[in-house]
Design an enzyme around this catalytic site. Structure first.
Site, mmCIF file in Angstrom:
data_model
loop_
_atom_site.group_PDB
_atom_site.id
_atom_site.type_symbol
_atom_site.label_atom_id
_atom_site.label_comp_id
_atom_site.label_asym_id
_atom_site.label_seq_id
_atom_site.Cartn_x
_atom_site.Cartn_y
_atom_site.Cartn_z
ATOM 1 N N SER A 520 0.820 -1.196 0.000
ATOM 2 C CA SER A 520 0.000 0.000 0.000
ATOM 3 C C SER A 520 0.860 1.254 0.000
ATOM 4 O O SER A 520 0.370 2.354 -0.064
ATOM 5 C CB SER A 520 -0.945 -0.009 1.191
ATOM 6 O OG SER A 520 -0.229 0.292 2.352
ATOM 7 N N LYS A 563 -6.957 5.324 7.242
ATOM 8 C CA LYS A 563 -5.836 6.117 6.729
ATOM 9 C C LYS A 563 -6.265 7.559 6.464
ATOM 10 O O LYS A 563 -5.537 8.496 6.795
ATOM 11 C CB LYS A 563 -5.301 5.481 5.444
ATOM 12 C CG LYS A 563 -4.542 4.168 5.688
ATOM 13 C CD LYS A 563 -4.193 3.523 4.366
ATOM 14 C CE LYS A 563 -3.330 2.277 4.571
ATOM 15 N NZ LYS A 563 -3.150 1.550 3.294
#
Ligand code: ADP
Length: 638
Positions: A520, A563
């Site tokens: 990621s 996030k």
């Protein structure tokens, strides 16, 4: 039986409003929702496990439940005990054995009889004692009279009377020893027993015989009176539940296996050097249904013979972590809140928009599109905290506002750590959220399960003496190398510089203990390297997450919601996420105004947003745009 019991309310369900968070429920609060009587009907989701438990109850089979904590394993085990017939319950008595005091006798009688037998024995002993003391006083009177009148010696009389008194007292101790010890008493049981033996030591599981400090000399407690039942005996005709089954020591697992095989298990003292270890009762019935639980790891570590025993004579089921988000299911989640409120007994009922907020949270926690979390112990925690806040305010109802406050308080340990982490970094100004810096990009990572952190990546490119190398430190080295090798094809394609002749240094600023998922971070690493290579600044008020294909496509990653929230908390204004992840975004309202979410599907879009200055950027972006599909097909990576 209908699976997934209905939600009953006074009002109708509005079919036109089924898409709403309440699934069409027309209610003002959870007070209007009826909670089913049977525990098995209160279970949300887990249809398969529920089905198995009902079947296993009928057939008296063992069950192995594998799944995450707080998804309803012990609830289902308890529910099973309610489904077992209550008529079969038994009381168990332990008697003194006149032939051998160390081998007490065991008798099993129908439920409720045990108490009566003990009472009868006590009554008899009382009568016997009355008789004895009556006799004693007669004899004392005669002895006293005799010594006073005939012998004329009162002192001798008192001495003799004393001896007689002590002799009777001592002698009557024997009759108490005849009262049996009722070790299993089911008289007050409303259902078949449910015994939770999770983490039980040997004595609590298998029964024990207490140590007697006065082992002889007439002061001792008779051994049958020191016998204590174990969970296996108390679970007779009911359910024995053992979570984290692998943590039971091997010896206990072996004994458990014997108990399951034989249906009876004698009780002995568990500590070797205690006087209890000399005592061994006749077999005590332990005809229970076993529900063993744990996560997949636990199952693999449990005693193989015990596992195959349970498997061979029963069922193995997996618990679900999430369930599909349907109107019917959302209505059940509303009922779940009603259940938790009722179970606690002190919480104010939840208003309709408070229910909606909890259901939203169930969606967020699922971390999967179109699903709701089934980790309901934790969700129940949120319900209780919200209710407690409402109660502290003397509010009539728990409102949406209370739920929002509760969310702040019932953060997981990881979330609290992450917040603390962000705060500390702010203090030390490690976090830059202004201006443009070449080679520095705010990446995003997930910490624990449900919290995000901003993780800046710095890249620097220097000429190499030999063949170019990717240099990174610590545990992140491998992941950095992989990320660079993934993006090197792209860089090679457009860059005038030959990066095989350069060293690329990559540093994760203060990665700390946060887990970094390499995949990621790959658009972050690519952006940092390109920016360093071309010496173009990167916007520091921007954070990003995304995985990169060798063709330059940005692929979806996990944990986007957390996030994004971390980026917002840290003070970033914009955040780049993969287009394909847009459907997973479930950020809280308060963050929505703080941060702009930019979905992207190609690395050229990332650079367009992230890099400084028009001219250089445009040429870079244009070059990158040519990198699609076939352009890279035959290009070797690295
Ligand atoms: P486990 O044994 O899987 O760790 P528990 O059965 O002890 O979880 O669940 C704890 C509490 O969470 C239950 O008492 C209940 O209030 C709630 N809960 C958990 N799973 C469910 C479920 N599937 N349906 C309804 N309530 C649940």
């Amino acid at each position: 039986e209908d699976l997934g019991s209905d939600v009953q309310i006074d009002a109708e369900i509005d079919e036109d409003a089924e898409d709403g968070l309440l699934g069409g429920l027309q209610i003002d609060s959870t007070a209007e929702i009826q909670v089913p009587d049977r525990l098995v009907d209160q279970v949300i989701g887990q249809e398969h496990a529920r089905d198995v438990v009902m079947k296993a109850a009928k057939q008296r089979r063992h069950v192995m439940m594998i799944g995450s904590p707080g998804t309803g394993k012990s609830m289902l085990a308890k529910a099973m005990s309610e489904l077992l017939p209550k008529e079969e319950l038994q009381d168990v008595l332990v008697y003194h054995n006149p032939d051998d005091g160390n081998e007490p006798k065991v008798r099993t009688v129908p439920s409720g009889k045990g108490d009566q037998i003990v009472e009868a024995h006590k009554e008899e002993a009382r009568k016997r004692n009355q008789m004895r003391s009556f006799l004693m006083w007669i004899i004392i009177a005669i002895v006293l009279g005799y010594s006073l009148i005939i012998a004329g010696n009162i002192l001798l009389g008192i001495l003799a009377a004393g001896i007689i008194y002590l002799a009777f007292r001592y002698g009557s101790r024997g009759s108490d020893a005849m009262i049996p010890n009722l070790i299993v008493n089911t008289a007050d049981q409303q259902t078949a027993p449910f015994e939770d033996a999770t983490g039980a030591h040997a004595g609590a599981l298998l029964g024990d015989v207490r140590h007697d400090p006065f082992q002889s000399g007439g002061m001792e407690t008779p051994s049958h009176d020191r016998v204590e039942p174990g969970a296996i005996h108390k679970a007779n005709k009911g359910v024995l539940f053992v979570d984290e089954i692998n943590t039971l020591d091997v010896r206990s697992q072996q004994h458990l296996m014997t108990a399951i095989q034989e249906g009876e298990f004698g009780i002995t003292g568990q500590s070797e050097r205690s006087s209890g270890a000399m005592v061994q009762t006749e077999p005590v019935p332990c005809d229970f249904v076993m529900i063993a639980a744990g996560n997949l790891d636990a199952m693999e570590n449990m005693h193989p013979a015990l596992r195959s025993r349970i498997k061979g004579y029963g069922y193995e089921v997996y618990m679900d972590d999430t369930i599909e988000d349907t109107p019917d299911m959302r209505r059940k989640y509303a009922r779940f809140i009603a259940q938790e409120v009722e179970k606690d007994g002190r919480l104010p009922h939840f208003t309709d928009d408070a229910i909606e907020e909890v259901i939203l949270e169930a969606r967020r926690r699922a971390g999967r599109k179109g699903h709701l979390t089934l980790e309901l112990r934790n969700l129940g925690g949120l319900v209780r905290v919200a209710g407690d806040i409402a109660r502290a305010e003397d509010a009539e109802y728990t409102t949406r506002d209370h739920v929002l406050q509760a969310k702040g308080r019932s953060r997981s340990i990881e979330q609290q750590l992450a917040d603390d982490f962000i705060q500390r970094r702010k203090d030390y100004e490690l976090q830059v959220s202004e201006g443009y810096v070449p080679g520095r990009v705010n990446g995003l990572a997930v910490m624990g399960e449900d919290s995000g952190i901003v993780l800046p990546v710095m890249a620097e490119v220097t000429p190499s003496q030999g063949p170019g190398e990717v240099i990174a430190t610590g545990q992140l080295k491998e992941m950095a190398q992989e990320a660079v090798s993934n993006v090197s094809a792209i860089i090679k394609k457009f860059s005038d510089e030959d990066i095989t002749q350069k060293d690329i240094h990559i540093q994760f600023v203060q990665a700390g203990e946060g887990g970094v998922d390499g995949d990621s971070a790959s658009i972050t690493v690519a952006t940092a390297v390109i920016s360093a290579l071309e010496d173009v600044g990167v916007d520091q008020s921007l954070a990003m997450t995304g995985s990169l294909s060798v063709r330059g496509d940005v692929l979806p990653v996990g944990g986007v919601t957390h996030k994004i929230e971390a980026a917002a908390k840290t003070g970033c204004d914009r955040v780049i996420i993969p287009e394909a992840n847009m459907q997973d975004v479930m950020i809280e309202d308060e963050y929505e105004e703080m941060i702009e979410i930019i979905p992207v599907s190609h690395i050229s879009e990332v650079l367009d947003v992230a890099l400084e200055g028009e001219a250089e950027k445009d040429s870079l972006v244009n070059r990158l745009k040519t990198i699609t599909g076939s352009a890279l097909e035959n290009q070797s990576v690295q």
